[in-house]
Design an enzyme around this catalytic site. Structure first.
Site, PDB file in Angstrom:
ATOM      1  N   GLU A   1       4.273   3.724  15.492  1.00 55.49           N
ATOM      2  CA  GLU A   1       5.012   4.472  16.511  1.00 55.49           C
ATOM      3  C   GLU A   1       4.141   5.385  17.352  1.00 55.49           C
ATOM      4  O   GLU A   1       4.319   5.497  18.568  1.00 55.49           O
ATOM      5  CB  GLU A   1       6.142   5.268  15.849  1.00 55.49           C
ATOM      6  CG  GLU A   1       7.287   4.406  15.307  1.00 55.49           C
ATOM      7  CD  GLU A   1       6.982   3.696  13.995  1.00 55.49           C
ATOM      8  OE1 GLU A   1       5.909   3.961  13.400  1.00 55.49           O
ATOM      9  OE2 GLU A   1       7.792   2.876  13.545  1.00 55.49           O
TER      10      GLU A   1
ATOM     11  N   HIS B   1      17.210   8.357   7.090  1.00 58.66           N
ATOM     12  CA  HIS B   1      17.635   7.378   8.097  1.00 58.66           C
ATOM     13  C   HIS B   1      18.906   7.817   8.816  1.00 58.66           C
ATOM     14  O   HIS B   1      19.559   7.005   9.456  1.00 58.66           O
ATOM     15  CB  HIS B   1      17.882   6.013   7.441  1.00 58.66           C
ATOM     16  CG  HIS B   1      16.686   5.116   7.419  1.00 58.66           C
ATOM     17  ND1 HIS B   1      15.469   5.518   6.940  1.00 58.66           N
ATOM     18  CD2 HIS B   1      16.506   3.835   7.828  1.00 58.66           C
ATOM     19  CE1 HIS B   1      14.599   4.509   7.040  1.00 58.66           C
ATOM     20  NE2 HIS B   1      15.200   3.489   7.572  1.00 58.66           N
TER      21      HIS B   1
HETATM   22  C1  TPP Z   1       7.994   4.285  10.431  1.00 60.48           C
HETATM   23  C2  TPP Z   1       9.017   3.231  10.395  1.00 60.48           C
HETATM   24  N1  TPP Z   1       9.132   2.389  11.430  1.00 60.48           N
HETATM   25  C3  TPP Z   1      10.061   1.411  11.417  1.00 60.48           C
HETATM   26  C4  TPP Z   1      10.897   1.266  10.347  1.00 60.48           C
HETATM   27  C5  TPP Z   1      11.963   0.163  10.336  1.00 60.48           C
HETATM   28  N2  TPP Z   1      11.644  -0.806   9.303  1.00 60.48           N
HETATM   29  C6  TPP Z   1      12.244  -0.786   8.110  1.00 60.48           C
HETATM   30  S1  TPP Z   1      11.630  -1.947   7.072  1.00 60.48           S
HETATM   31  C7  TPP Z   1      10.572  -2.520   8.262  1.00 60.48           C
HETATM   32  C8  TPP Z   1       9.701  -3.708   7.982  1.00 60.48           C
HETATM   33  C9  TPP Z   1       8.415  -3.343   7.406  1.00 60.48           C
HETATM   34  O1  TPP Z   1       7.722  -4.513   7.125  1.00 60.48           O
HETATM   35  P1  TPP Z   1       6.802  -4.637   5.852  1.00 60.48           P
HETATM   36  O2  TPP Z   1       6.007  -3.391   5.709  1.00 60.48           O
HETATM   37  O3  TPP Z   1       6.068  -5.893   5.958  1.00 60.48           O
HETATM   38  O4  TPP Z   1       7.807  -4.652   4.621  1.00 60.48           O
HETATM   39  P2  TPP Z   1       8.856  -5.785   4.225  1.00 60.48           P
HETATM   40  O5  TPP Z   1      10.167  -5.386   4.799  1.00 60.48           O
HETATM   41  O6  TPP Z   1       8.366  -7.076   4.720  1.00 60.48           O
HETATM   42  O7  TPP Z   1       8.891  -5.726   2.728  1.00 60.48           O
HETATM   43  C10 TPP Z   1      10.697  -1.793   9.417  1.00 60.48           C
HETATM   44  C11 TPP Z   1       9.903  -2.006  10.626  1.00 60.48           C
HETATM   45  C12 TPP Z   1      10.774   2.185   9.297  1.00 60.48           C
HETATM   46  N3  TPP Z   1      11.577   2.163   8.231  1.00 60.48           N
HETATM   47  N4  TPP Z   1       9.822   3.135   9.334  1.00 60.48           N
END
Ligand code: TPP
Ligand code: TPP
Ligand code: MG
Ligand code: MG
Lengths: 366, 337, 337, 366
Positions: free
Chosen positions: D69, D138
């Site tokens: 971000e 959240h």
């Molecule tokens: C700082 C932040 N940005 C965006 C999000 C929204 N978000 C929740 S889970 C996720 C996916 C993250 O991907 P990854 O780290 O690969 O984990 P996975 O869900 O694949 O286990 C996102 C972008 C968040 N929770 N926190």
């Protein structure tokens, strides 16, 4: 909170020294206390406040940090979850903006979210300031951002005693405490209590008594207000001056009581006025002392724009004792002549000093 | 490996010799995680678990293989997708299911929901829903371990998406500089929500992230629990010896939707056939087949395992549904420690 | 190279053939930057420049070598230590000196001080005092260049300290993923304020940071302006061709204190002898000697250069001191665009 | 600001659709406008608000972002400095905490610092919400953090018309504008003005007129207030209800005028009460209407602790129309019986709907 009795063995020192002393005491008292930050081991030791600590307590307890505020703030929270009690130092509040996520989502909430099981006993020292052309991104006073966040405690010392006592209180606290230190308060000389003397993190402190108007100040503006109050006293204006000290949790009882008596309120804080500290103090005081208010409460804060670097502009940016005195004079309806004389006298007392340095000994830059 | 990204040459079979007892334990742990997640998926539509859930079905080997090497007093931090880590590290099942149901008996007393699972007794110190946010926390645990000389190590679980967050870089640099006893366990499941890796990162091996911080990396098949375990053993041994952090890159795949209980292949964000290819590489089936082939286990032993797990799960759901909700008057308790 | 950190094997002499005219231009530019900084240092104690100053004495080759390859419509962003970059890219001297004096004729009208120098006409888009904060800005300039197809490239200057900031990692990943026309110019002067590199980063080559983001790196002697120029030419050509970002790691050294006009060797944070070793590797002396040896320049030509520069500097200081301060009533202007 | 006349061709739509429509219009109108964010090209398209944009405008103008971000917010600012007009989307305000440094130090200040030469025309859409056990990290509504920062404009639409018009106004603005969208407002159906119809980023909007009390609401709480106001109208209580709409720059003239008439003020906002939006509205209104105040202004906001996930707790966390009605009733001194009947009626009207979802069509999770 009642005035503290003058303790046996009280010493006069600067607030910066008081902070160093408190840190050393806390570290000596509890092995879990450690210090981390950018510059904590360098020859300047964060404006002198961390000097000598590494020599006394060693590498593992005085940790120099990379330029990575969010990362090491998060690491501090993790260490605290494992029982450590870190003291973090951010040399300017602007750097802390990088660590807001960790502070707001993790430090502030873990205790609540875990139903009280997790504890995050971290103390975060943030330094704010003014002067010497620091410019827009090195001179903000963003305490309102922290004060708005439930789960944090937020304190602002305005004198050496509080600089020491509130820091000890913060380290002793089992939750996250943000201490906002004003660079110009670092220079303030005053008595400190000897030894391990933590102060409770609550309540404003009444500095002067009076019947005409209640003034609530924060941090460095307390010192400016003291000058204004003294000058007004000569003209017979009785000011009840409070140093707010603790922004969160905010206790306004003493202020409400005072306003019930004086009927008038002025807040004077170090940050921007809009959505700032003064607004909250006013909202609560109006709720508590409505029937006794004789005039609309007023605020003094920073204007609604960034800090210009040029001293030619910044001298008009920062409120000082003459402006405070003028506003108080208006609030209590002092005759214009008397008011102007007081304002002139206050302005005159500064004439030989540049307005952009904290102390005659200061040679800039920060 | 269907990852379109280059895999480092050093990616080797990290399997070390593992006796049949431990293989059985690994298999049982994976089956247990899977069945719990399946049950959550099944019950979720009833609307009794009123919080987001991020299931790990397909990714069990990473959690189980990594935690198999950790001792109870070692610590982990996890993410929004924390169920498998919590369970593999020994987190209390009943407290977890109760938490998902918002009950007072939940591990957070109902305050956290599924993205805040923790169990201090088991060393699951924190799970946090902000991507990357748990990583510096784990580094801090390792810092405390070093300062307190308590001999523990910390493991940090995170995803391929988290690798993009600056705080992960900052955490790795700090851990490497201070030589902290921490293992970074990166589960690359190719997606961040619905967004594929290629849209978020340039093509290169993720292990280079470790190179950039002067720490060793091991890139492994994340659906092979024995490889994960082997690599983790290496990393943990190193950390415990005082030689600092390592990175594990475990390539794996999430089979259900990002958040919620359903299959989502119809949304079209996955290339056709990808899901079924990965489903065929089920980490549980793989170990199970191997053990069946070597006669280390038989169908009846499996039935017993399944039955034990099913009973445990039933009990957890029954207990959760019977548990009281947190009382209204407690809402403002425990704000300040 | 006295860096205690490993230097990548690919660190090669990046000098390409440079004609005498351009060598003269490079030398003149470096001398000019040096003299301006020296003059600032000399005048600073008078208290007329009431803002922090971060001088680049010793680091001129990086700024001058990198900017030599950029065209006027190419863009840069810089840091707290921005004087050399601003000047090398063609920023207006008078506007800079006036800014340091807080005058209305300053490039920010006195509002920014020395850490906010910019000159849009010269493509110096922004300097910001928050470490690492300018890096994503530069990536954004490159994004705009790509979207607008204006053929420009962006260069981002930052220090070894900034490399520790997460936002730099995020910026590199974004630039690499979108193949943006940007060059990351890292000046490793071994210090962040008073803190040496080893206290902040693990031992490894900084060029590995580029590997982690799938972009090429060139590690060079940052006190050799011809090497810097050569490497930059390579990187800029690549960016202009649409092949994406590169990293330049220029090893160099700051000779004066971090902030302010003075020598600070007495503070003891530098190992004994380090400063003098680096002073002996002066980038200006180096090129100058080479040119003198090859008879590309002589003392009288140097004198002319010095005289021209001295006059220009005098004029800038005279103009600044004569310029009006911003009027008080302007203080609240231009808050919202 | 006067009420907008019902435009020819006005349509009924949800606020989410209005946002999508505004974005498409802005992109069609100006090539410099582009969209960036995590999930803007995915099958859900940020709660539907970015669906179809990539297909229409292509890769270069609808940019999927890594999970980074601070980095991509900084890149947006850089692109804006080069003349682009990015629209950023952060799916939850908590993620924006990572980008505070760029927002506060660069976006908000560049125009001022450069003496008006730099422009940072970025629009930052931040989504806040409540419900479905999102839990503490959240579900925050941190608008006060942005509202405190000079140089930013901060708006919160509460209806479809504003969702469209304020977004167009933001994109047309030459400075940084933060739009805070409440997930539950996304579901709100309402009229929108046809075509390119940007609204000025200023002023509260008066929604109902009345003589007894002035109520100032933000965002989703406006909808809750509307229900309370309607119920109170039946009991003869005249409420002048304002939707604040624009938090910065804050214009309180219309509110002050109203309070001069009603003598009473209640603020109802989406964030924590302390150091929040209501405090500022109260401080200014008290200053402007002091002599006409008949009672101490009051506030409704979130309690001073994080959001618990469990629906059993969160139903007591979020204020709704019954609480609003009860507070208004007390302010105007309505008989307890009448008050209780109104509160009961409002509570009853919700009985068949779970309190933790925005709309009956909602199946959770977010
Ligand atoms: C700082 C932040 N940005 C965006 C999000 C929204 N978000 C929740 S889970 C996720 C996916 C993250 O991907 P990854 O780290 O690969 O984990 P996975 O869900 O694949 O286990 C996102 C972008 C968040 N929770 N926190
Ligand atoms: C985010 C942030 N953290 C800390 C600082 C304080 N600070 C100012 S300059 C500086 C040193 C940065 O080192 P480097 O990037 O190597 O640049 P150099 O000063 O060596 O040119 C630091 C830490 C800052 N300005 N911003
Ligand atoms: Mg993933
Ligand atoms: Mg440096």
């Amino acid at each position: 909170m009642p005035e503290l009795a003058r303790a046996e063995g009280a010493r006069i020192t600067s607030a910066a020294d008081a902070i160093r002393e408190a840190t050393e005491l806390a570290m000596a008292q509890d092995e879990c206390v450690f210090v981390m930050g950018e510059g904590v081991t360098d020859p300047k030791g964060v404006f002198g406040t961390t000097l000598g600590l590494r020599e006394r307590f060693g590498e593992d307890r005085v940790l120099e940090m990379p330029v990575a505020e969010n990362g090491w703030t998060g690491a501090a929270i993790g260490a605290a979850l494992a029982g450590q009690r870190p003291i973090l130092v951010h040399q300017r509040v602007e750097f802390t903006l990088l660590a807001m996520e960790q502070l707001v989502n993790n430090a502030a909430k873990m205790h609540y979210v875990s139903g009280g099981k997790h504890r995050v006993p971290i103390t975060i020292r943030l330094i704010v300031g003014r002067g010497w052309g620091q410019g827009p991104a090195h001179s903000q006073s963003l305490e309102a951002l922290f004060a708005h966040v439930p789960g944090l405690k937020v304190v602002m010392p305005a004198c050496a005693r509080d600089a020491k006592g509130l820091l000890l209180g913060a380290v002793a606290d089992d939750g996250p405490v943000v201490i906002i230190e004003h660079r110009w308060v670092h220079y303030a000389q005053g008595e400190i209590d000897p030894g391990w003397a933590p102060l409770p993190l609550q309540g404003p402190r009444k500095l002067t008594s009076g019947d005409d108007v209640t003034v609530v100040a924060t941090s460095y503006m307390t010192l400016e207000c003291q000058q204004a109050v003294a000058a007004l006293a000569d003209a017979g204006v009785g000011v009840e001056l409070f140093d707010l000290r603790v922004l969160r949790p905010l206790g306004v009882e003493a202020i409400v009581q005072s306003v019930r008596k004086t009927g008038r309120l002025l807040t004077v804080d170090t940050g921007h006025a809009s959505y700032g500290i003064g607004a909250e103090v006013i909202a609560r005081t109006v709720a508590g002392a409505f029937d006794d208010l004789r005039a609309a409460p007023q605020r003094i804060g920073l204007p609604e724009h960034p800090t210009p670097s040029s001293a030619a502009l910044s001298q008009h940016y920062y409120p000082r004792s003459p402006q405070v005195a003028a506003r108080i004079a208006e609030l209590v309806g002092l005759p214009a002549g008397t008011r102007d004389a007081i304002v002139a006298r206050l302005a005159h007392s500064r004439e030989d000093q540049p307005l952009d340095i904290p102390h005659p000994s200061f040679k800039g830059p920060f | 490996m269907s990852s379109p990204h280059e895999m480092a040459p050093r990616a080797t079979m990290m399997q070390t010799v593992v006796g049949p007892d431990e293989r059985l334990a690994l298999l049982t742990a994976m089956i247990r995680v899977r069945r719990i997640e399946e049950r959550i998926a099944k019950e979720y539509p009833r609307g009794q678990m009123r919080c987001p859930v991020h299931l790990s079905i397909g990714q069990e080997a990473a959690a189980v293989g990594a935690c198999a090497v950790l001792r109870r007093h070692d610590k982990i931090t996890s993410t929004h997708r924390c169920h498998a880590h919590y369970l593999a590290k020994g987190g209390d099942l009943q407290a977890m299911i109760a938490e998902l149901h918002g009950r007072a008996s939940g591990c957070c007393g109902g305050r956290g929901g599924s993205m805040h699972l923790f169990d201090d007794d088991a060393g699951v110190v924190a799970s946090v829903p902000i991507v990357g946010g748990n990583v510096p926390l784990g580094v801090g645990l390792a810092l405390a371990a070093k300062q307190r000389r308590d001999g523990s190590v910390a493991a940090v679980f995170f995803g391929d998406g988290a690798l993009e967050e600056g705080v992960v870089h900052e955490s790795a640099n700090l851990a490497a500089t201070l030589r902290l006893p921490v293992v970074f366990v990166l589960e690359n499941n190719l997606y961040s929500v619905y967004t594929r890796l290629e849209q978020r990162q340039p093509p290169r091996s993720m292990s280079r992230f470790a190179d950039a911080h002067g720490m060793p990396a091991m890139e492994i098949d994340g659906n092979d629990v024995l490889s994960v375990r082997g690599a983790m053993l290496h990393a943990v041994t190193r950390a415990r010896r005082g030689d600092g952090p390592s990175l594990l890159v475990a390539h794996t795949y999430r089979q259900l939707e990002h958040c919620g209980p359903a299959d989502d292949d119809h949304l079209g964000y996955r290339p056709a056939g990808e899901l079924s290819r990965w489903a065929a590489r089920c980490p549980i089936q793989r170990l199970c087949n191997e053990m069946l082939e070597h006669d280390e286990i038989d169908e009846s032993a499996l039935d017993t395992i399944e039955a034990t797990i099913a009973r445990e799960i039933d009990e957890a759901f029954v207990a959760a549904l019977a548990a009281p909700f947190p009382a209204a008057h407690t809402i403002a308790e425990a704000i300040h420690a």
